[in-house]
Design an enzyme around this catalytic site. Sequence first.
Site, mmCIF file in Angstrom:
data_model
loop_
_atom_site.group_PDB
_atom_site.id
_atom_site.type_symbol
_atom_site.label_atom_id
_atom_site.label_comp_id
_atom_site.label_asym_id
_atom_site.label_seq_id
_atom_site.Cartn_x
_atom_site.Cartn_y
_atom_site.Cartn_z
ATOM 1 N N HIS A 186 57.025 24.688 28.787
ATOM 2 C CA HIS A 186 58.382 24.150 28.879
ATOM 3 C C HIS A 186 59.000 23.815 27.522
ATOM 4 O O HIS A 186 60.104 23.278 27.481
ATOM 5 C CB HIS A 186 58.403 22.882 29.750
ATOM 6 N N GLU A 196 64.518 34.514 38.061
ATOM 7 C CA GLU A 196 65.172 34.723 36.780
ATOM 8 C C GLU A 196 65.435 36.198 36.471
ATOM 9 O O GLU A 196 66.526 36.566 36.007
ATOM 10 C CB GLU A 196 64.339 34.083 35.658
#
Length: 353
Positions: free
Chosen positions: A130, A61
């Site tokens: 998450h 990322e």
Amino acid sequence: MTREIRYAEAILEATDQCMVQDSRVYVIGLGVTDPKGIFGTTLGLEAKYGARRVMDMPASENAMTGVAIGSTLVGLRPIMTHQRADFALLTLDQIINNASKWHYMFGAIGGVPLVIRLVIGRGWGQGPQHSQSIQALFGHIPGLKVVMPATPHDAKGMLVAAVEDDNPVIFFEHRWLHNISGSVPEELYREPIGRSRVMREGKDVTIVATSHMVLESMRASEALTRDGIEAEIVDVRTIRPLDTGCILGSVEKTGRLIVADDDWRTLGFGAEVLAIVAEELFGGLKCPPRRIAYPDAYTPTSPSMANNYYPRVVDVVNTAREMMGLPQKSEDELGIRREGPLDIPDNSFTGPF
């Protein structure tokens, strides 16, 4: 022409129309070419525009965000997604130390026209890594614009405005919003970044809400109306730059303030709004302002814990009732009781997750 489409379809349509209008726009991110297309928001784009403009990326990322930033410096305009906001925590070096500062460091000559889409909110026991909502973290950073559209109409219009902006925009989507429907024009249009909207007018209490809590607050206002309380609902839409004029105008009228935000309470967005109102309108408040937010603990995986973690309609209703000197009511008394874990939406939303 306006018709009813889902929030996810509105994002997809905005992306498609931006790519048609400007060949410099491209899409990159984890899962953008997946058969589920990130809740359906990127479906069919690779087939239409090819792998050079719509591309998956490795789970690197920070590095890939750096690549996207670099591409803006040679004229491209990426729409990037890390799917979950949690994953973007790996990218803070690039977002904060590079993207947010570029315009400032180079004397407002040039910028980083990068849109980063991040999914927030509860869902199906996805837990602490998450399903966090971390908008206040990004809203704290100068140089970033942070938007949180709550309706399909605003999702499309604000994404178009974000893509056309010459500086970085963080675009937050609560996962439970992707399946809601609303009126959305077919043509390309823009909704201004940095302007709130009064979703419902009222005279008794102002409820300033973000993202999914806008929907909860609208439901709460219906229950309050049955008891003769008129709540004014302000959909913030953008937490940075913040439309303080809209908020102050509403609180000046009602004298009461509730901030409903899908985020932690301490040092969160709600605290900022309360501080602004206290600084500007302290003498006009009829009672202490209140925050409705997550407790200062990580989002749980256990359904039993989830049922005691997430704020909901009854919390908004009873906070307003308390401000008006009325007794508390149960969900049964309000006619809004819902069976099942609060981490799972109603049966109309079956996924993708």
